[in-house]
Design an enzyme around this catalytic site. Structure first.
Site, PDB file in Angstrom:
ATOM      1  N   LEU A  72       0.806  -1.362  -0.099  1.00  0.00           N
ATOM      2  CA  LEU A  72      -0.126  -0.136  -0.055  1.00  0.00           C
ATOM      3  C   LEU A  72       0.875   1.019  -0.051  1.00  0.00           C
ATOM      4  O   LEU A  72       1.849   1.338   0.526  1.00  0.00           O
ATOM      5  CB  LEU A  72      -0.928   0.017   1.212  1.00  0.00           C
ATOM      6  CG  LEU A  72      -1.640  -1.311   1.276  1.00  0.00           C
ATOM      7  CD1 LEU A  72      -2.701  -1.143   2.626  1.00  0.00           C
ATOM      8  CD2 LEU A  72      -2.801  -1.693   0.159  1.00  0.00           C
ATOM      9  N   CYS A  73       0.209   2.274  -0.308  1.00  0.00           N
ATOM     10  CA  CYS A  73       0.772   3.680  -0.695  1.00  0.00           C
ATOM     11  C   CYS A  73       0.811   4.392   0.722  1.00  0.00           C
ATOM     12  O   CYS A  73       0.276   5.413   0.671  1.00  0.00           O
ATOM     13  CB  CYS A  73       0.301   4.285  -1.617  1.00  0.00           C
ATOM     14  SG  CYS A  73       0.828   3.595  -3.472  1.00  0.00           S
TER      15      CYS A  73
END
EC number: 4.1.1.20
Length: 429
Positions: free
Chosen positions: A367-368
């Site tokens: 995930l960012c």
């Protein structure tokens, strides 16, 4: 269990195993084969561990209490079914959990409904379905349950959830002795009893006490239970009737972090004679069903969250292992589900020899966000693209306690292993 590798190794030795090649085994099946067949990320649960844990707890509290399963910990019907087959009832917190328990074969009269915000639709569903007991937590809910009972032409068995005084609090997450949305404050208990007694469609049969969670000390739990028996006696005295149910909650913990020791069931057993004597000495309590309803304790040790390594990189002196799994599937392991000081769950490599060198490793997801970190400094052997990492103690508060929609990655499969077979109990995506 002085440090994290020792905790992980001890948990593997207790609940799983490794073959001669160092491959982690779940119920005798290689984790590498399970990951290949069902894909990653993946939740794997070992039914034999669940059954063994349930039986050990039942034996420890025999003669004092029965053991139900708190569905919120893992609401997959296949998991609930394992405990139902062992004799457990179910404690639920929503209409959907009621349906999951029914799907697992739990009889409706063996289901208890708790939670501070029960809506009209859920109450109608469980009342129509013949639920065994509803635990009231506020005045508005009391009215809603009475109205549902009136609509369906039945009398509903209810208990009062009590937020106890400060002397009853305990556990890692304290849920008593302070302002709380859960239950009626102890000092308002008499008024709540009188209000229920004034509603002819409600039959007050019991007490629900939940003073804390993630309790690892036997003396803390025993003290909470003793306090609960005292509250139960006060309810019976106020109503002039014997109680039928005394729900002392869950709250039994499991070790997640270095320095934590497992709950001593021998100490629990040794502390029960005084509690049993209290029950037997009071005719208002002697016939009551005393129930414990843990979730984490029963399901947690049986589960692994398995992710595959996508990349390994060094950044300014720190090693990062990037995997296909993360906080969107296992928020608790990331430290973002109630932890104030973020500490690492026990992690293990899918394949690891006994003499493999270990180094502090940050394990992160896809995930960012910097929050997507399954471990900050887990002691792990050298890993490469394609290797597996397993998060232990992942059978409870995993998938359904996580923000699965964040960044729109597919949800992982869930697999139950029993008798040398692996059954997919929730499909990927």
């Amino acid at each position: 269990m002085a440090d994290a590798p020792d905790l992980a190794a001890a948990l593997i030795a207790e609940n799983f195993s490794r073959d001669a090649g160092g491959v982690l085994q779940v119920g005798g099946l290689p984790l590498t084969d399970l990951a290949e067949k069902f894909g990653t990320p993946l939740f794997v649960y070992d039914a034999a561990t669940m059954r063994r844990t349930y039986r050990a707890l039942c034996a420890a509290v025999a003669g004092f209490a029965e053991v139900d399963f708190s569905v919120k910990a893992n609401p997959n019907p296949a998991v609930i079914r394992v405990f139902r087959e062992e004799g457990a009832g179910a404690e639920i917190a929503s209409g959907a959990e009621f349906e999951a328990a029914l799907k697992a074969g739990v009889a409706p009269e063996k289901i208890l409904f708790a939670g501070p915000g029960k809506g009209t639709a859920d109450l109608d569903r469980v009342v129509a379905g013949g639920i065994g007991e509803i635990h009231l937590e506020n005045r508005e809910e009391m009215v809603r349950v009475a109205a549902a009972a009136e609509r369906h032409g039945v009398t509903v068995r209810v208990a009062l959830r009590i937020n106890p005084g400060a002397t009853a609090q305990g556990g890692a997450m304290r849920m008593g002795g302070k302002p709380s949305p859960f239950g009626f404050d102890e000092e308002a208990m008499d008024a709540a009893i009188d209000a229920v007694e004034a509603m002819p469609r409600l039959r007050l049969v019991g007490l629900h006490l939940f003073a804390g969670t993630q309790g690892l000390k036997a003396e803390t739990l025993l003290g909470q239970w003793a306090y609960g028996l005292g509250l139960a006696a006060r309810i019976a005295q106020r109503t002039g009737r014997a109680l039928e149910t005394i729900d002392l909650g869950g709250g039994l913990g499991i070790p997640y972090f270095s320095g934590e020791a497992a709950l001593d069931l021998g100490a629990i057993r040794a502390g029960l004679p005084d509690l049993i004597a209290t029950l037997r000495a009071d005719p208002r309590l002697a016939g009551a069903r005393v129930v414990l309803e843990p979730g984490r304790y029963l399901a947690g040790p049986a589960g692994l969250y398995v992710a595959r390594v996508l990349a390994v990189k060094d950044s300014r002196g720190s090693r990062f292992v990037i995997t296909d799994g993360g906080m969107h599937h296992h928020l608790a392991a990331s430290g973002n589900l109630g932890q104030i000081v973020k500490r690492d769950f026990p992690l293990a490599a899918g394949v690891e020899g006994p003499e493999a060198p270990r180094a502090a490793t940050a394990v992160v997801g896809p995930l960012c966000t910097p929050l997507d970190m399954l471990a900050r400094a887990a002691p792990l052997p050298p890993l490469a693209e394609g290797d597996l990492v397993a998060v232990l103690q992942s059978g409870a508060y995993g998938l359904t306690a996580s923000p699965t929609g964040f960044l729109s990655h597919p949800t992982p499969a869930e697999v139950l292993v029993e008798g040398g077979r692996a059954e997919m109990i929730r499909a990927r995506g």
